[in-house]
Write an enzyme that holds these catalytic residues in place. Structure first.
Site, mmCIF file in Angstrom:
data_model
loop_
_atom_site.group_PDB
_atom_site.id
_atom_site.type_symbol
_atom_site.label_atom_id
_atom_site.label_comp_id
_atom_site.label_asym_id
_atom_site.label_seq_id
_atom_site.Cartn_x
_atom_site.Cartn_y
_atom_site.Cartn_z
ATOM 1 N N ASP A 1 -43.925 40.999 -18.330
ATOM 2 C CA ASP A 1 -43.004 40.270 -17.445
ATOM 3 C C ASP A 1 -41.939 39.532 -18.243
ATOM 4 O O ASP A 1 -41.919 38.301 -18.274
ATOM 5 C CB ASP A 1 -43.804 39.334 -16.529
ATOM 6 C CG ASP A 1 -42.989 38.884 -15.323
ATOM 7 O OD1 ASP A 1 -41.866 39.390 -15.138
ATOM 8 O OD2 ASP A 1 -43.487 38.015 -14.585
ATOM 9 N N HIS B 1 -39.739 40.140 -13.414
ATOM 10 C CA HIS B 1 -39.766 40.124 -11.949
ATOM 11 C C HIS B 1 -38.599 39.351 -11.334
ATOM 12 O O HIS B 1 -38.437 39.353 -10.114
ATOM 13 C CB HIS B 1 -41.127 39.644 -11.415
ATOM 14 C CG HIS B 1 -41.325 38.161 -11.400
ATOM 15 N ND1 HIS B 1 -41.925 37.465 -12.425
ATOM 16 C CD2 HIS B 1 -41.008 37.244 -10.469
ATOM 17 C CE1 HIS B 1 -41.974 36.186 -12.106
ATOM 18 N NE2 HIS B 1 -41.425 36.015 -10.930
ATOM 19 N N GLN C 1 -43.036 28.329 -7.534
ATOM 20 C CA GLN C 1 -41.994 29.290 -7.173
ATOM 21 C C GLN C 1 -40.599 28.761 -7.541
ATOM 22 O O GLN C 1 -40.254 27.627 -7.219
ATOM 23 C CB GLN C 1 -42.065 29.618 -5.675
ATOM 24 C CG GLN C 1 -42.990 30.789 -5.364
ATOM 25 C CD GLN C 1 -44.414 30.583 -5.833
ATOM 26 O OE1 GLN C 1 -44.946 29.493 -5.670
ATOM 27 N NE2 GLN C 1 -45.021 31.597 -6.409
ATOM 28 N N GLY C 2 -39.831 29.598 -8.192
ATOM 29 C CA GLY C 2 -38.504 29.203 -8.667
ATOM 30 C C GLY C 2 -38.498 28.785 -10.130
ATOM 31 O O GLY C 2 -37.441 28.659 -10.737
ATOM 32 N N ASP C 3 -39.674 28.559 -10.694
ATOM 33 C CA ASP C 3 -39.771 28.277 -12.139
ATOM 34 C C ASP C 3 -39.885 29.565 -12.942
ATOM 35 O O ASP C 3 -39.739 29.555 -14.173
ATOM 36 C CB ASP C 3 -40.988 27.399 -12.438
ATOM 37 C CG ASP C 3 -40.841 26.004 -11.881
ATOM 38 O OD1 ASP C 3 -39.727 25.457 -11.915
ATOM 39 O OD2 ASP C 3 -41.852 25.458 -11.396
ATOM 40 N N SER C 4 -40.171 30.662 -12.269
ATOM 41 C CA SER C 4 -40.351 31.948 -12.941
ATOM 42 C C SER C 4 -39.227 32.245 -13.915
ATOM 43 O O SER C 4 -38.057 31.967 -13.634
ATOM 44 C CB SER C 4 -40.366 33.081 -11.918
ATOM 45 O OG SER C 4 -41.654 33.243 -11.427
HETATM 46 N N1 ARG Z 1 -43.735 33.795 -9.393
HETATM 47 C C1 ARG Z 1 -43.170 32.491 -9.355
HETATM 48 C C2 ARG Z 1 -41.668 32.600 -9.376
HETATM 49 O O1 ARG Z 1 -41.197 33.690 -9.145
HETATM 50 C C3 ARG Z 1 -43.754 31.605 -10.395
HETATM 51 C C4 ARG Z 1 -45.124 31.285 -10.009
HETATM 52 C C5 ARG Z 1 -45.810 30.461 -10.995
HETATM 53 N N2 ARG Z 1 -46.993 30.028 -10.349
HETATM 54 C C6 ARG Z 1 -47.892 29.229 -10.893
HETATM 55 N N3 ARG Z 1 -48.889 28.849 -10.158
HETATM 56 N N4 ARG Z 1 -47.761 28.815 -12.120
HETATM 57 O O2 ARG Z 1 -40.951 31.619 -9.451
#
Ligand code: ARG
Length: 265
Positions: free
Chosen positions: A123, A78, A209-212
């Site tokens: 993913d 993603h 968000q941003g750790d993905s």
């Molecule tokens: N989707 C997020 C990203 O794009 C990562 C989200 C992780 N969330 C969590 N609650 N662990 O950075």
């Protein structure tokens, strides 16, 4: 609902220039001077030492990643827009401080997004770099043996739900959450492709968000770091009863290996 889809889109919209995004988010962070919360993150994390996780990579679209080989980064599907030649991504490697003059910055040449990726499950993605970097790589779990215990996560993402991206790499440890409990939380878990971690009752520690795209990892039987997950999604960040959801790396180890072989030639 999978929050990463919305935020992924938002991030791509904002990521016209990663430097701009970084500047904006750092400014936003600085402007919150009256926020009583100390600057800690992943969520509930502490700063990683320079060199502690030498295979950690920050990607310019606002994701994390890990060096799978010296010239290939493993990240989340993603975080990328598809497969094919791609020179638009910059990987920053070799530093905990993204603003360090020691940072190694390399452009992408090609991306492979997981075959069959359609927004849920699968993913993972590989990014080939323009040149190899002289840094250690992170082994990938190719059995389910390490899909348990306590995991380490790290990233430059938000330090709280709705928070800003970080300049310094943050790390935290989170316990494994079994598929049954995770399915109870979410209802739409794909148990064969996803692995959950977090403090179910308390929350408080999580990726955000941003750790993905960044790795979730632990020690293997020989004491070496091994990657068991890829930061994927969650409901908010660090909320009680909503663990983080990670790509189950062992499920895709052979697919990742053959994709990497096709990039290397
Ligand atoms: N989707 C997020 C990203 O794009 C990562 C989200 C992780 N969330 C969590 N609650 N662990 O950075």
């Amino acid at each position: 609902m999978r929050t990463f889809l919305f935020l992924g889109t938002l991030r791509r919209t904002l990521a016209v220039g990663a430097a701009t995004v970084a500047a904006l988010t750092l400014t936003a962070g600085a402007a919150l001077a009256d926020d009583p919360a100390p600057p800690r993150g992943v969520v509930g994390g502490t700063p990683a030492q320079q060199g502690e996780f030498p295979w950690m990579v920050r990607l310019s679209m606002g994701c994390g990643g890990a060096l799978y080989t010296k010239q290939i980064v493993l990240t989340a599907a993603h975080c990328v827009s598809g497969s094919g030649p791609n020179t638009s991504i910059t990987a920053t490697a070799g530093v905990a401080d993204l603003n360090s003059s020691q940072a190694v910055k390399v452009k992408s040449t090609e991306v492979i997004q997981a075959p069959g990726y359609n927004g849920s499950g699968k993913d993972w993605a590989l990014i080939k770099l323009a040149r190899p970097v002289d840094l250690p790589t992170l082994n990938v779990a190719d059995t389910t043996a390490y899909n348990e215990g306590t995991f380490t996560v790290a990233g430059w993402g938000a330090d709280r739900e709705g928070g800003s991206q970080q300049r310094y790499l943050l790390k935290a440890t989170v316990p494994f959450v079994d598929d049954t409990a995770c399915q109870q939380a979410y209802g739409n878990l794909i148990p064969g492709e996803e692995i959950c971690a977090g403090y179910l009752d308390q929350g408080g520690v999580d990726t955000c968000q941003g750790d993905s795209g960044g790795p979730m990892f632990r020690r293997d039987a020989a004491g070496a770091w091994i990657q068991v997950g890829i930061v994927s999604w969650g409901q908010g960040c660090a909320r009680p009863h909503y663990p983080g959801v990670y790509t189950e790396v062992s499920t895709f180890a052979s697919a990742i290996k053959s994709a990497a072989a096709s990039l290397s030639g």
